[in-house]
Scaffold this motif. Structure first.
Motif, PDB file in Angstrom:
ATOM      1  N   ALA A  82       5.220  -8.175 -15.657  1.00 53.18           N
ATOM      2  CA  ALA A  82       3.967  -7.713 -15.067  1.00 53.18           C
ATOM      3  C   ALA A  82       3.954  -8.066 -13.586  1.00 53.18           C
ATOM      4  CB  ALA A  82       2.784  -8.350 -15.782  1.00 53.18           C
ATOM      5  N   VAL A  83       3.736  -7.062 -12.757  1.00 50.74           N
ATOM      6  CA  VAL A  83       3.810  -7.266 -11.314  1.00 50.74           C
ATOM      7  C   VAL A  83       2.566  -6.676 -10.654  1.00 50.74           C
ATOM      8  CG1 VAL A  83       5.110  -6.778  -9.205  1.00 50.74           C
ATOM      9  CG2 VAL A  83       6.318  -7.148 -11.357  1.00 50.74           C
ATOM     10  N   ALA A  84       1.950  -7.445  -9.770  1.00 50.11           N
ATOM     11  CA  ALA A  84       0.866  -6.935  -8.934  1.00 50.11           C
ATOM     12  C   ALA A  84       1.465  -6.596  -7.582  1.00 50.11           C
ATOM     13  CB  ALA A  84      -0.233  -7.976  -8.788  1.00 50.11           C
ATOM     14  N   LEU A  85       1.389  -5.335  -7.204  1.00 53.16           N
ATOM     15  CA  LEU A  85       1.978  -4.864  -5.957  1.00 53.16           C
ATOM     16  C   LEU A  85       0.877  -4.606  -4.947  1.00 53.16           C
ATOM     17  CD1 LEU A  85       4.876  -2.368  -5.521  1.00 53.16           C
ATOM     18  CD2 LEU A  85       2.749  -1.979  -4.275  1.00 53.16           C
ATOM     19  N   SER A  86       0.978  -5.239  -3.792  1.00 56.73           N
ATOM     20  CA  SER A  86       0.009  -5.068  -2.715  1.00 56.73           C
ATOM     21  C   SER A  86       0.677  -4.332  -1.571  1.00 56.73           C
ATOM     22  CB  SER A  86      -0.508  -6.435  -2.243  1.00 56.73           C
ATOM     23  OG  SER A  86      -1.362  -6.292  -1.120  1.00 56.73           O
ATOM     24  N   ALA A  87       0.134  -3.167  -1.223  1.00 58.40           N
ATOM     25  CA  ALA A  87       0.756  -2.326  -0.198  1.00 58.40           C
ATOM     26  C   ALA A  87      -0.271  -1.892   0.835  1.00 58.40           C
ATOM     27  CB  ALA A  87       1.391  -1.097  -0.842  1.00 58.40           C
ATOM     28  N   PRO A  88       0.157  -1.723   2.086  1.00 61.93           N
ATOM     29  CA  PRO A  88      -0.745  -1.278   3.156  1.00 61.93           C
ATOM     30  C   PRO A  88      -0.861   0.246   3.177  1.00 61.93           C
ATOM     31  CG  PRO A  88       1.412  -1.740   4.052  1.00 61.93           C
ATOM     32  CD  PRO A  88       1.499  -2.055   2.590  1.00 61.93           C
ATOM     33  N   GLY A  89      -1.700   0.741   4.082  1.00 60.62           N
ATOM     34  CA  GLY A  89      -1.822   2.180   4.279  1.00 60.62           C
ATOM     35  C   GLY A  89      -2.470   2.900   3.122  1.00 60.62           C
ATOM     36  N   SER A  90      -3.419   2.256   2.448  1.00 64.56           N
ATOM     37  CA  SER A  90      -4.019   2.840   1.256  1.00 64.56           C
ATOM     38  C   SER A  90      -4.927   4.016   1.599  1.00 64.56           C
ATOM     39  CB  SER A  90      -4.835   1.782   0.514  1.00 64.56           C
ATOM     40  OG  SER A  90      -5.926   1.350   1.315  1.00 64.56           O
ATOM     41  N   THR A  91      -5.175   4.853   0.601  1.00 61.66           N
ATOM     42  CA  THR A  91      -6.128   5.954   0.723  1.00 61.66           C
ATOM     43  C   THR A  91      -7.407   5.594  -0.027  1.00 61.66           C
ATOM     44  OG1 THR A  91      -5.336   7.065  -1.273  1.00 61.66           O
ATOM     45  CG2 THR A  91      -4.211   7.595   0.801  1.00 61.66           C
ATOM     46  N   VAL A  92      -8.452   6.396   0.181  1.00 59.96           N
ATOM     47  CA  VAL A  92      -9.714   6.167  -0.527  1.00 59.96           C
ATOM     48  C   VAL A  92      -9.503   6.290  -2.030  1.00 59.96           C
ATOM     49  CG1 VAL A  92     -12.047   7.043  -0.910  1.00 59.96           C
ATOM     50  CG2 VAL A  92     -11.131   6.910   1.422  1.00 59.96           C
ATOM     51  N   ALA A  93      -8.736   7.297  -2.445  1.00 63.75           N
ATOM     52  CA  ALA A  93      -8.486   7.501  -3.878  1.00 63.75           C
ATOM     53  C   ALA A  93      -7.764   6.306  -4.481  1.00 63.75           C
ATOM     54  CB  ALA A  93      -7.671   8.777  -4.086  1.00 63.75           C
ATOM     55  N   GLU A  94      -6.770   5.774  -3.784  1.00 62.45           N
ATOM     56  CA  GLU A  94      -6.038   4.612  -4.290  1.00 62.45           C
ATOM     57  C   GLU A  94      -6.952   3.408  -4.456  1.00 62.45           C
ATOM     58  OE1 GLU A  94      -1.751   5.817  -2.216  1.00 62.45           O
ATOM     59  OE2 GLU A  94      -2.908   4.102  -1.489  1.00 62.45           O
ATOM     60  N   GLN A  95      -7.816   3.196  -3.467  1.00 59.25           N
ATOM     61  CA  GLN A  95      -8.727   2.054  -3.550  1.00 59.25           C
ATOM     62  C   GLN A  95      -9.711   2.214  -4.705  1.00 59.25           C
ATOM     63  OE1 GLN A  95      -8.739  -0.761  -2.047  1.00 59.25           O
ATOM     64  NE2 GLN A  95      -7.557  -0.549  -0.180  1.00 59.25           N
ATOM     65  N   LEU A  96     -10.258   3.415  -4.869  1.00 59.35           N
ATOM     66  CA  LEU A  96     -11.208   3.646  -5.953  1.00 59.35           C
ATOM     67  C   LEU A  96     -10.541   3.493  -7.314  1.00 59.35           C
ATOM     68  CD1 LEU A  96     -13.246   6.698  -4.587  1.00 59.35           C
ATOM     69  CD2 LEU A  96     -14.053   4.351  -4.869  1.00 59.35           C
ATOM     70  N   LEU A  97      -9.339   4.040  -7.451  1.00 62.12           N
ATOM     71  CA  LEU A  97      -8.646   3.944  -8.738  1.00 62.12           C
ATOM     72  C   LEU A  97      -8.234   2.509  -9.050  1.00 62.12           C
ATOM     73  CD1 LEU A  97      -6.424   7.146  -8.529  1.00 62.12           C
ATOM     74  CD2 LEU A  97      -8.271   6.723 -10.158  1.00 62.12           C
ATOM     75  N   SER A  98      -7.821   1.764  -8.028  1.00 57.59           N
ATOM     76  CA  SER A  98      -7.391   0.382  -8.265  1.00 57.59           C
ATOM     77  C   SER A  98      -8.536  -0.492  -8.757  1.00 57.59           C
ATOM     78  CB  SER A  98      -6.797  -0.218  -6.974  1.00 57.59           C
ATOM     79  OG  SER A  98      -7.811  -0.435  -6.004  1.00 57.59           O
ATOM     80  N   ARG A  99      -9.773  -0.106  -8.416  1.00 59.31           N
ATOM     81  CA  ARG A  99     -10.946  -0.862  -8.856  1.00 59.31           C
ATOM     82  C   ARG A  99     -11.751  -0.100  -9.899  1.00 59.31           C
ATOM     83  NH1 ARG A  99     -13.270  -4.107  -3.634  1.00 59.31           N
ATOM     84  NH2 ARG A  99     -11.288  -4.502  -2.584  1.00 59.31           N
ATOM     85  N   GLY A 100     -11.171   0.980 -10.382  1.00 61.52           N
ATOM     86  CA  GLY A 100     -11.891   1.826 -11.321  1.00 61.52           C
ATOM     87  C   GLY A 100     -12.237   1.144 -12.626  1.00 61.52           C
ATOM     88  N   ASP A 101     -11.382   0.219 -13.066  1.00 59.99           N
ATOM     89  CA  ASP A 101     -11.669  -0.465 -14.328  1.00 59.99           C
ATOM     90  C   ASP A 101     -12.944  -1.292 -14.228  1.00 59.99           C
ATOM     91  OD1 ASP A 101     -10.422  -2.116 -12.479  1.00 59.99           O
ATOM     92  OD2 ASP A 101      -9.385  -3.316 -13.991  1.00 59.99           O
TER      93      ASP A 101
END
Length: 210
Positions: A82-101
């Motif tokens: 299990a890996v948590a990957l943190s990457a720069p240059g995110s989009t709005v969709a990526e941010q919303l989906l990453s916190r969607g749960d």
């Protein structure tokens, strides 16, 4: 005739009904606010869950991040596979989906609080088998399944988008996992809903014969 034991008095039920509302409101507000806050951080870092890929021999490959595709260093926090990957240059969709749960779980808790409050009040009024309660219990089961399946899938979908953007697909995968515990609890709630439905029918039959 022996007096039956009371498991929850009126005071406790009133307290639980009020507490349920507060928990639901706070959870719904927090979940939505957390997701919106993430959307305001577009272009910044986004953290998504990923799984380390496997080679043809079944062993994890050596991770060599393609720096040409990554503006800044990609950060990894790994525990086993299990890996948590943190990457720069995110989009709005990526941010919303990453916190969607969190957002979905919060909204489901808010709706569940409304259903549960009505159930508690019917118990307080001495009519637990009234019409509508079986549907409310079934609604709780549906909300639980939605939060467990759809909510948990959103960060994985976001992970797939992030991996595609950074061209990290060969090294990492975004797998959707389905937790079994919420499914089992939801099934038990459906059984309870059926028990309440039949209890309501028996109560109507008794009332009709009096």
């Amino acid at each position: 005739m022996a007096r039956t034991r009371s498991y929850a008095g009126p005071r406790l039920i009133r307290f639980l009904a009020g507490l349920t509302v507060w928990i639901g409101v706070i959870a719904a507000f927090w979940g939505v606010a957390y997701a919106i806050n993430g959307a305001t951080q577009a272009k910044g870092r986004v953290t998504v869950p990923v799984t380390i890929g496997k080679t043809s021999e079944g062993e994890p490959p050596e991770i060599q991040l393609p720096k040409a595709h990554v503006p800044d260093a990609v950060r990894l926090s790994a525990v086993d596979d299990a890996v948590a990957l943190s990457a720069p240059g995110s989009t709005v969709a990526e941010q919303l989906l990453s916190r969607g749960d969190t957002a979905v779980t919060g909204l489901c808790l808010g709706l569940a609080a409304v259903l549960l409050r009505r159930l508690l009040l019917s118990v307080l009024e001495g009519t637990p088998f009234r019409g509508g309660n079986p549907a409310r219990i079934a609604g709780l089961a549906g909300l639980l399944l939605f939060a467990a399946i759809v909510g948990e899938a959103l960060p994985d979908i976001g992970a797939g988008i992030v991996l595609s953007r950074l061209d990290l697909g060969p090294m990492f995968t975004a797998g959707v996992s389905i937790p079994m515990a919420p499914i089992l609890v939801a099934l038990l709630l459906l059984v309870l809903a059926e028990a309440f439905r039949r209890g309501g029918e028996l109560a109507d039959d008794v009332a009709a014969t009096i």
